[in-house]
Motif scaffolding. Structure first.
Motif, PDB file in Angstrom:
ATOM      1  N   LEU A   5     -23.661  22.499  96.137  1.00 45.97           N
ATOM      2  CA  LEU A   5     -23.089  21.558  97.238  1.00 45.97           C
ATOM      3  C   LEU A   5     -21.685  20.957  96.816  1.00 45.97           C
ATOM      4  CD1 LEU A   5     -26.397  19.428  98.348  1.00 45.97           C
ATOM      5  CD2 LEU A   5     -24.860  20.969  99.835  1.00 45.97           C
ATOM      6  N   VAL A   6     -21.573  20.481  95.716  1.00 46.81           N
ATOM      7  CA  VAL A   6     -20.296  19.904  95.250  1.00 46.81           C
ATOM      8  C   VAL A   6     -19.170  20.741  95.367  1.00 46.81           C
ATOM      9  CG1 VAL A   6     -19.164  18.300  93.774  1.00 46.81           C
ATOM     10  CG2 VAL A   6     -21.401  17.739  94.376  1.00 46.81           C
ATOM     11  N   ALA A   7     -19.618  21.869  94.566  1.00 44.11           N
ATOM     12  CA  ALA A   7     -18.551  22.921  94.407  1.00 44.11           C
ATOM     13  C   ALA A   7     -18.181  23.651  95.967  1.00 44.11           C
ATOM     14  CB  ALA A   7     -19.178  24.280  93.496  1.00 44.11           C
ATOM     15  N   ALA A   8     -19.250  23.754  96.675  1.00 42.62           N
ATOM     16  CA  ALA A   8     -18.910  24.255  98.021  1.00 42.62           C
ATOM     17  C   ALA A   8     -17.786  23.108  98.917  1.00 42.62           C
ATOM     18  CB  ALA A   8     -20.188  24.546  98.976  1.00 42.62           C
ATOM     19  N   LEU A   9     -18.316  21.938  98.870  1.00 42.66           N
ATOM     20  CA  LEU A   9     -17.362  20.898  99.240  1.00 42.66           C
ATOM     21  C   LEU A   9     -15.956  20.909  98.779  1.00 42.66           C
ATOM     22  CD1 LEU A   9     -19.851  17.524  99.507  1.00 42.66           C
ATOM     23  CD2 LEU A   9     -18.435  18.778 101.386  1.00 42.66           C
ATOM     24  N   ALA A  10     -15.753  21.046  97.477  1.00 42.73           N
ATOM     25  CA  ALA A  10     -14.738  21.187  96.861  1.00 42.73           C
ATOM     26  C   ALA A  10     -13.860  22.488  97.473  1.00 42.73           C
ATOM     27  CB  ALA A  10     -14.739  21.258  95.305  1.00 42.73           C
ATOM     28  N   THR A  11     -14.896  23.516  97.458  1.00 45.01           N
ATOM     29  CA  THR A  11     -14.092  24.860  98.030  1.00 45.01           C
ATOM     30  C   THR A  11     -13.371  24.607  99.173  1.00 45.01           C
ATOM     31  OG1 THR A  11     -15.435  26.059  96.486  1.00 45.01           O
ATOM     32  CG2 THR A  11     -14.564  27.414  98.414  1.00 45.01           C
ATOM     33  N   VAL A  12     -14.209  23.912 100.216  1.00 46.15           N
ATOM     34  CA  VAL A  12     -13.972  23.935 101.589  1.00 46.15           C
ATOM     35  C   VAL A  12     -12.726  22.932 101.605  1.00 46.15           C
ATOM     36  CG1 VAL A  12     -14.624  22.833 103.789  1.00 46.15           C
ATOM     37  CG2 VAL A  12     -16.196  24.227 102.534  1.00 46.15           C
ATOM     38  N   LEU A  13     -12.647  21.713 100.981  1.00 41.28           N
ATOM     39  CA  LEU A  13     -11.752  20.918 101.133  1.00 41.28           C
ATOM     40  C   LEU A  13     -10.278  21.610 100.688  1.00 41.28           C
ATOM     41  CD1 LEU A  13     -13.025  17.500  99.653  1.00 41.28           C
ATOM     42  CD2 LEU A  13     -12.448  18.070 101.911  1.00 41.28           C
ATOM     43  N   VAL A  14     -10.448  22.421  99.352  1.00 43.81           N
ATOM     44  CA  VAL A  14      -8.887  22.828  98.944  1.00 43.81           C
ATOM     45  C   VAL A  14      -8.695  24.123  99.692  1.00 43.81           C
ATOM     46  CG1 VAL A  14      -8.270  24.136  97.018  1.00 43.81           C
ATOM     47  CG2 VAL A  14      -9.544  21.960  96.772  1.00 43.81           C
ATOM     48  N   GLY A  15      -9.764  24.855 100.136  1.00 44.45           N
ATOM     49  CA  GLY A  15      -9.533  26.180 100.944  1.00 44.45           C
ATOM     50  C   GLY A  15      -9.256  25.839 102.283  1.00 44.45           C
ATOM     51  N   VAL A  16      -9.517  24.843 102.977  1.00 47.36           N
ATOM     52  CA  VAL A  16      -9.070  24.457 104.305  1.00 47.36           C
ATOM     53  C   VAL A  16      -7.741  23.851 104.299  1.00 47.36           C
ATOM     54  CG1 VAL A  16      -9.338  22.972 106.206  1.00 47.36           C
ATOM     55  CG2 VAL A  16     -11.286  24.144 105.375  1.00 47.36           C
ATOM     56  N   ALA A  17      -7.352  22.960 103.372  1.00 52.74           N
ATOM     57  CA  ALA A  17      -5.866  22.459 103.372  1.00 52.74           C
ATOM     58  C   ALA A  17      -5.125  23.775 102.777  1.00 52.74           C
ATOM     59  CB  ALA A  17      -5.984  21.417 102.103  1.00 52.74           C
ATOM     60  N   LEU A  18      -5.356  24.496 101.902  1.00 49.82           N
ATOM     61  CA  LEU A  18      -4.503  25.666 101.772  1.00 49.82           C
ATOM     62  C   LEU A  18      -4.082  26.590 102.835  1.00 49.82           C
ATOM     63  CD1 LEU A  18      -5.586  26.723  97.750  1.00 49.82           C
ATOM     64  CD2 LEU A  18      -3.471  25.604  98.619  1.00 49.82           C
ATOM     65  N   GLY A  19      -5.255  26.824 103.447  1.00 52.76           N
ATOM     66  CA  GLY A  19      -5.342  27.806 104.603  1.00 52.76           C
ATOM     67  C   GLY A  19      -4.359  27.499 105.843  1.00 52.76           C
ATOM     68  N   ALA A  72      -9.982  29.866 102.188  1.00 47.10           N
ATOM     69  CA  ALA A  72      -8.537  29.910 102.465  1.00 47.10           C
ATOM     70  C   ALA A  72      -7.994  30.989 103.080  1.00 47.10           C
ATOM     71  CB  ALA A  72      -7.723  29.820 101.271  1.00 47.10           C
ATOM     72  N   ARG A  73      -8.617  32.161 102.768  1.00 42.65           N
ATOM     73  CA  ARG A  73      -8.044  33.363 103.624  1.00 42.65           C
ATOM     74  C   ARG A  73      -8.266  33.248 105.208  1.00 42.65           C
ATOM     75  NH1 ARG A  73      -6.575  38.184 100.781  1.00 42.65           N
ATOM     76  NH2 ARG A  73      -7.557  39.360 102.341  1.00 42.65           N
ATOM     77  N   PRO A  74      -9.624  33.164 105.734  1.00 43.91           N
ATOM     78  CA  PRO A  74      -9.958  33.169 106.979  1.00 43.91           C
ATOM     79  C   PRO A  74      -9.380  31.916 107.864  1.00 43.91           C
ATOM     80  CG  PRO A  74     -11.984  32.761 105.777  1.00 43.91           C
ATOM     81  CD  PRO A  74     -11.080  32.940 104.731  1.00 43.91           C
ATOM     82  N   VAL A  75      -9.195  30.856 107.061  1.00 46.38           N
ATOM     83  CA  VAL A  75      -8.693  29.624 107.561  1.00 46.38           C
ATOM     84  C   VAL A  75      -7.166  29.941 107.929  1.00 46.38           C
ATOM     85  CG1 VAL A  75      -8.001  27.138 107.469  1.00 46.38           C
ATOM     86  CG2 VAL A  75     -10.297  27.742 106.899  1.00 46.38           C
ATOM     87  N   ARG A  76      -6.529  30.364 107.171  1.00 45.76           N
ATOM     88  CA  ARG A  76      -4.980  30.941 107.188  1.00 45.76           C
ATOM     89  C   ARG A  76      -4.939  31.714 108.192  1.00 45.76           C
ATOM     90  NH1 ARG A  76      -2.667  35.451 106.023  1.00 45.76           N
ATOM     91  NH2 ARG A  76      -0.057  35.243 105.860  1.00 45.76           N
TER      92      ARG A  76
END
Lengths: 547, 296
Positions: free
Chosen positions: B82-96, B166-170
């Motif tokens: 859960l925590v890793a997925a949250l971190a992934t989403v936060l960073v991935g969405v921001a970067l994307g 990050a890729r789909p959000v971008r």
């Protein structure tokens, strides 16, 4: 067509026979890890040594006897007699037997011994420190020139004499003539690791094929019987193929099914019930392996710089639990010196242990009280171990024992190949962890040299507890000059007790080895457990009809 | 149910099994069918399932209660996932969002970095990072994480899985930046950051919400794989992956040690995939309409 078929049938029929028409006697052995070297100068681990002991007979050797004291007796190997020691206890003189030849027919000459020692020193062999006490050896190493002379070794090919002069007396030096690293090798042997093309042999076997990451083959040395070495019998089998099979379970299953004839390592614990059920008549356990397992506590780092904490840990370690985790592969103990070693005190391993009988549960309350007294409650401790069964479990169980007495311990497991270097590096600040030692030769010096102040190094430190005790230093210095071990056994015994009482380490037991062979091997007649060499492969023989 | 049982592990352990996941009982005995049986036998063979509160699923080589370790291990695996997925989403969405909205050089730099990460197989990247951080941990200025901390696998998994978000959000941000509502926001004087997070984020949110359960499942699997390879959660801290790793050595005598945690990983990941599908159907009006048409 008929002729071809007949020839093929004849060839197939003859494929297992040798020139005399006798059946070829071959066995296969399983190794769980490749030997780090099959060059006699470089192979110094237990795994390498097991094979090299079959191939390289040094100037001296140990009597081939299963009896503890007889098996530890030095006898002449390539030398005519045991060495003569000069009055100042610094010069050893030996003479080679007459007419000796290597397995390839090359004559063995006295100067070959010096070449072997030069290779050990020049190539950075793990055994090099043992020979640095030869006069001029350190200078030879420092110069880095392979062909330079070692001042302390004088040889004469015509008279076959070898004289070795030491920088200072060293009581165990005669044992160093019996290590395979000191076996003479032809003078044209390069100063490079010869693992894939090992030098010709002087022992019962020669290495005829070497691909150590996969397999290597030992074959009977045709010249061995002509060497006339009394007390070292010729081998009973003609060929031994050593196969590297990392999975010990697979090895044990192969031995059960007769695909392998012997596995070098003890069978894995989860197969022992099956072995007991199906093959108990060809499995045996041996305690006298010359080894001790202990937990080191770095006395230069908190909280182990406080003797009360070290004593607390000695009270707290649950040795029966550790032995149970070893799954029958460990005898609980308290003595640093292992059973069979001069100076070993059986009482110290049982009721005479200052921290309680190691076969009984620990005194956790006393340990907790000592931790409180030392003000070490909650002290952070990192416990170092490595990722292998059962050492990983031992590390975790030890961590839990430390937590039970009020320390805040957590384990750190590293991969086995880097473990020794990691705990031997002062920069990593290793506080405590698992450690073990197996005798290089049957003399207490081999154990005590690693616990002196001189042994403390910033890297590759073998004195993992960083023991710096003037009593130990002075006693070891005095005893290393005493060549008659029998006259100082009591001193070694007292020193062993002193080390344990000062709680520098927590010796928790001595390894037990399991010998497991296939149904082809005549277990009753032909398995031989030597106190130094352990299982002697040259003694394995096949049952009638299995050839 | 699995999630609830695992999160309640401390209650189970203390009240029912009366032990912690690290406590060893190698020399203890336990009553089974009226007989006292050693928890670990002379040859190191641990007791099998007793189906009682103590050692319900048996013990491991150190005499630790497998059921208790399984519950604590599940808690660790789920929390890390859960925590890793949250971190992934936060960073991935921001970067994307930044890459997709800003475009140009910034997009090239961010996309280049993400593509480099994408090019590495996730497990290989995880093993490399895990092995590097395992012994000495992380020590960058004020950030200090010890080698044995569970934060290490969280960090490793988050880094390895960022491209999946990050890729789909971008891609979505790239198509949205030319839409009228973005032009309108810009014309109204909104700055880039508020546009990205107030205008674009709500539009990419459904995609992220659908992806989230899948990323949690992926993170749990990756954690198990890393733990099995010795670079994930460090012993004695349990996780389902470490339990599989420990159990593999005893497949002959105690197959449950490896099979039960393995089955729980599979079941949890399957459940999260189904949850992901359900969320997608719930949020996607086209899928809902398609399902309705099929029903009628």
């Amino acid at each position: 067509m008929l002729l071809v078929a007949a020839a093929a049938t004849w060839l197939l029929a003859c494929s297992g026979d040798d020139d005399d028409g006798k059946r070829d006697r071959s066995i296969a052995i399983g190794y769980y890890a490749p030997p780090e070297s099959l060059d006699p100068a470089m192979g110094f681990s237990l795994v390498s040594g097991a094979a090299l002991n079959q191939v390289y007979l040094p100037l001296l050797t140990y009597r081939r006897s299963e009896d503890q004291s007889k098996g530890r007796q030095l006898i002449p190997g390539l030398a005519e007699d045991l060495p003569k020691l000069s009055g100042d206890r610094r010069t050893y003189t030996l003479k080679l037997k007459k007419g000796l030849r290597y397995s390839d027919g090359t004559p063995i000459r006295a100067g070959d011994f010096e070449h072997a020692i030069k290779r050990v020193l020049n190539m950075g062999s793990p055994a090099a420190p043992f020979y640095e006490n030869i006069a001029g050896a350190v200078h030879y190493e420092a110069r880095g020139k392979p062909d330079a002379d070692i001042a302390g070794i004088e040889t004469d090919d015509s008279t076959r004499t070898i004289a070795v002069r030491l920088a200072r007396p060293y009581a165990a030096f005669d044992h160093l003539f019996a290590l395979t690293v000191a076996t003479p090798v032809p003078r044209d042997t390069p100063f490079e690791n010869q693992t894939t093309h090992p030098p010709p042999s002087t022992g019962p076997f020669e290495i005829t094929r070497s691909d150590p990451s996969r397999e290597f083959v030992l074959e009977r040395n045709p010249k061995f019987e002509s060497l006339g070495v009394d007390g070292v019998p010729p081998p009973s089998v003609d060929r031994i193929t050593v196969k590297i099979i990392v999975d010990k379970t697979k090895q044990a299953e192969d031995v059960l099914d007769g695909k392998l004839d012997y596995m070098y390592d003890s069978p894995p614990s989860d197969l022992l019930p099956t072995i007991e059920k199906r093959a108990s008549d060809r499995y045996e356990e041996h305690l006298l392996t010359g080894s001790t397992n202990w937990l080191f506590m770095n006395s230069r780092l908190p909280p182990f710089d406080d003797a009360r904490v070290r004593r607390a840990v000695n009270y707290a370690v649950d040795k029966p639990t550790l032995a149970r985790i070893y799954a029958g592969g460990l005898q609980e103990g308290c003595s640093y010196l292992p059973p069979g070693m001069p100076g070993y005190d059986e009482k110290l391993d049982t009721t005479g242990c200052p921290f309680g009988d190691p076969r009984k549960p620990p005194d956790v309350d006393r340990a907790r009280a000592l931790i409180r007294e030392a003000g070490a409650e909650g002290a952070k401790v990192t416990v170092w171990g490595f990722n292998q069964t059962p050492q990983s479990d031992i590390t975790q169980a030890y961590t839990e024992m430390l937590n039970k007495i009020g320390l805040d311990a957590s384990p750190k497991l590293v991969d086995f190949p880097i473990w020794r270097e990691t705990i031997g590096n002062a920069k990593n600040r290793p506080q405590t962890g698992i450690d073990a030692f197996t005798q290089a030769f049957p003399h207490p010096l081999t154990f005590f040299e690693t616990v002196t102040t001189d042994a403390i190094r910033p890297t590759s430190n073998k004195n993992t507890s960083n023991i710096s005790d003037p009593v130990i230093d002075a006693t070891v210095r005095r005893l290393e000059g005493e060549p008659d071990i029998a006259s100082v056994t009591g001193d070694w015994q007292r020193l062993n007790r002193y080390l344990v009482e000062r709680a520098y380490i927590v010796p928790y037991g001595h390894r037990i080895r399991g010998t497991f062979v296939s149904d082809r091997i005549d277990f009753e007649k032909c398995t031989f457990f030597h106190p130094i060499y352990l299982e002697d492969w040259s003694r394995f023989c096949l049952k009638e009809g299995e050839e | 149910m699995i999630v609830a049982a695992a999160l309640a592990a401390p209650l189970w352990a203390h009240l029912v099994a009366d032990t912690t996941p690290q406590e060893t009982h190698a020399t203890a005995t336990v009553e089974v069918g009226g007989d006292r049986v050693p928890v670990v036998g002379r040859h190191g063979d641990p007791i099998g399932p007793t189906w009682h509160a103590h050692f319900f699923l048996g013990a491991d080589a150190q005499g630790r209660d497998v059921m208790v370790r399984l519950l604590y291990g599940g808690r660790n695996s789920l929390l890390i996932g859960l925590v890793a997925a949250l971190a992934t989403v936060l960073v991935g969405v921001a970067l994307g969002l930044i890459a997709g909205y800003a475009g140009g050089l910034l997009d090239d730099v961010i996309s280049g970095g993400v593509n480099v990460l994408w090019a590495f197989p996730g497990i290989l990247l995880g093993v490399a990072l895990g092995a590097a951080l395992k012994v000495n941990g992380l020590d960058i200025g004020p950030v200090q994480i010890s080698g044995g901390s569970v934060v290490i696998p969280v960090l490793v998994i988050a880094i390895a899985t960022v491209p999946y978000v990050a890729r789909p959000v971008r891609a979505q941000a790239l198509s949205l930046r030319h839409r009228e509502f973005v032009f309108a926001a810009r014309a109204a004087g909104m700055r880039p950051a508020p546009i990205m997070f107030r205008e674009l984020l709500p539009n990419v949110a459904p995609t992220v919400i659908v992806l989230f359960p899948l990323i949690v499942g992926n993170a749990i699997q990756l954690e198990a794989a890393l733990a099995f390879l010795g670079v994930g959660v460090q012993p004695p801290e349990p996780s389902w992956g470490t339990l599989v790793d420990e159990g593999v050595h005893r497949l002959q005598t105690a197959p449950a040690l490896a099979l039960v945690p393995g089955a729980l990983i599979a079941l949890t990941v399957l459940t999260l995939n189904l949850l992901g599908n359900g969320v997608r159907r719930a949020l996607d009006p086209y899928a809902r309409r398609h399902a309705y048409v099929k029903q009628t």
